[in-house]
Design a protein around this motif. Structure first.
Motif, PDB file in Angstrom:
ATOM      1  N   ALA A 190     -52.313  39.188  93.436  1.00 40.22           N
ATOM      2  CA  ALA A 190     -51.385  38.331  92.701  1.00 40.22           C
ATOM      3  C   ALA A 190     -51.856  38.159  91.263  1.00 40.22           C
ATOM      4  N   PRO A 191     -50.936  38.200  90.302  1.00 35.91           N
ATOM      5  CA  PRO A 191     -51.335  38.062  88.893  1.00 35.91           C
ATOM      6  C   PRO A 191     -51.705  36.615  88.553  1.00 35.91           C
ATOM      7  N   ILE A 192     -52.658  36.468  87.654  1.00 34.96           N
ATOM      8  CA  ILE A 192     -53.022  35.166  87.109  1.00 34.96           C
ATOM      9  C   ILE A 192     -52.384  35.069  85.730  1.00 34.96           C
ATOM     10  N   LEU A 193     -51.349  34.266  85.610  1.00 37.16           N
ATOM     11  CA  LEU A 193     -50.516  34.227  84.415  1.00 37.16           C
ATOM     12  C   LEU A 193     -50.815  32.984  83.596  1.00 37.16           C
ATOM     13  N   TRP A 194     -51.394  33.213  82.417  1.00 41.66           N
ATOM     14  CA  TRP A 194     -51.648  32.130  81.458  1.00 41.66           C
ATOM     15  C   TRP A 194     -50.678  32.295  80.301  1.00 41.66           C
ATOM     16  N   ALA A 373     -52.525  23.069  81.210  1.00 43.07           N
ATOM     17  CA  ALA A 373     -53.327  24.171  80.683  1.00 43.07           C
ATOM     18  C   ALA A 373     -52.495  25.397  80.356  1.00 43.07           C
ATOM     19  N   GLY A 374     -51.199  25.371  80.618  1.00 48.59           N
ATOM     20  CA  GLY A 374     -50.342  26.515  80.344  1.00 48.59           C
ATOM     21  C   GLY A 374     -50.307  27.536  81.458  1.00 48.59           C
ATOM     22  N   ALA A 375     -50.629  27.124  82.679  1.00 48.95           N
ATOM     23  CA  ALA A 375     -50.659  28.042  83.812  1.00 48.95           C
ATOM     24  C   ALA A 375     -49.284  28.148  84.458  1.00 48.95           C
TER      25      ALA A 375
END
Length: 405
Positions: A190-194, A373-375
């Protein structure tokens, strides 16, 4: 219990009518917390511990005085059309998003690289996160509150909160046992999208505040007109009368920002998860290896040997401060648990714990700290959490398993 429908606490003595025992106990709690913060601050290397206790106490006081609760605010909107509680959540998110963006921007001026901001709760986005949010929302609907609200209601003598927190610990253990297959099937890829990495700080902040403002404007047209009431004296306004929902939301957002700057992102489940993991490991209930779990951001569940931990002190301060605030407001009303309290607390708590561990945090750690945090993971958890709460409430009431509005 309604969280946003009454701007003033409906019951409870005035400060002049407060019993000497309650007043003395509240004062003792306050003195104890101050002494604890002072003692820890004087110990070498204990700066984070003292601040964690302080921020936990402030957080617990704010939650109890403003009745800040994700589940109850959402229920007030669904059942009564009263949006004030949800607007308070939006205010908390807006303040925390703006403040945390400024903090992270100072630490990491260029967000376009491969680095992520230190300790920020930015998790993987995929089907498992959706499942975790739905489960957590269902747990809120069944038990009546989210985990943070159960903690402050523990200080009020809630008959449900102890069983919900016990169920949460059990849910964590169950989540540890289901983690490996979920990780291998989905989480590992799964991508970690910031969002600032793709939009920059300005773009991510504008998008987040724009979404929050759009929701707020959509809700504002239904905002009820509060009845006029005489202005209370300052002591009553702070310690007895319920704070306006918007004030609680702003205070929660401010605490989230300052806590991240000085200690770390807000969260209330790391200590519960760590102690549950420690107990389950000693009983042989854990897999030999939890694949990849300790590499993710979020409310960490690492086994610690230390007696005092930052999150443990944060939770301790939260419960004690809410207890003291409830004493002063006349809201400490312990009640003998009935079967319904036990059953709903345990069942809902298991879902809360499973969802919090699988989603790497709860409504505070993953939702509030993540969004600030923009997550992208924070937004996904928010949508699925409220969706799970809505569906479970509707189904539970139709089957006669949950109380009506």
């Amino acid at each position: 219990m309604s969280s946003a429908s009454n701007p003033v606490l409906r019951a409870g003595p005035g400060l002049g009518d407060l019993s000497p025992v309650r007043a003395a106990l509240a004062a003792l709690i306050a003195v104890g917390l101050v002494a604890g913060v002072w003692h820890l601050s004087s110990q070498p290397g204990s700066g984070k511990l003292s601040l964690s206790l302080l921020f936990g106490a402030l957080f617990g006081f704010v939650l109890q005085r403003s009745r800040f609760c994700f589940a109850c605010h959402w229920r007030d909107l669904l059942d009564r059309g009263d949006p004030r509680g949800v607007l308070a959540i939006l205010a908390a998110l807006a303040v925390a998003l703006a403040g945390t963006t400024a903090v992270i921007g100072g630490w990491l001026p260029d967000p376009s690289g491969t680095r992520l901001p230190p300790d920020a709760h930015i998790g993987p986005v995929g089907p498992v996160l959706v499942l975790a949010g739905l489960a957590f929302g269902a747990g809120m609907a069944i038990s009546g509150s989210c985990i943070s609200a159960h903690l402050y209601r523990l200080g009020e003598g809630s008959p449900t909160a102890p069983f919900a927190l016990l169920g949460t610990a059990v849910g964590f253990v169950l989540a540890f046992r289901t983690w490996n297959p979920l990780y291998l099937a989905s989480v590992s890829d799964a991508p970690i999208l910031w969002l600032p990495r793709f939009l920059g700080y300005g773009g991510a902040l504008a998008l987040g505040l724009g979404v929050l403002a759009a929701i707020a404007l959509w809700l504002m047209h239904a905002r009820p007109v509060a009845p006029a009431s005489p202005a209370p004296d300052p002591l009553h306004a702070v310690f007895r009368n319920r704070w306006p929902a918007w004030l609680g939301g702003i205070a929660v957002g401010a605490i989230a920002t300052i806590a991240y700057l000085r200690v770390g992102p807000l969260g209330v489940t790391a200590e519960i998860g760590s102690r549950s993991r420690q107990a389950a490991g000693s009983l042989g209930l854990l897999p030999a290896r939890l694949e990849g779990l300790d590499t993710f951001r979020g409310c960490a569940t690492l086994v610690r040997d230390a007696l005092l931990t930052p999150n443990g002190l944060f939770v301790t301060g939260l419960v004690l401060a809410s207890f003291g605030a409830a004493l002063l407001a006349g809201q400490f009303r312990p009640e003998r648990p009935r079967t319904g309290h036990v059953a709903r607390g345990l069942a809902g708590g298991v879902l809360l714990g499973w969802g919090a561990m699988t989603g790497l945090g709860c409504s505070i750690g993953t939702l509030l700290s993540g969004i600030s945090a923009g997550a992208a993971s924070g937004w996904v958890f928010a949508v699925t959490m409220f969706g799970g709460a809505t569906l479970t409430t509707a189904l539970g009431r139709r089957l006669g398993l949950l109380p009506g509005p």
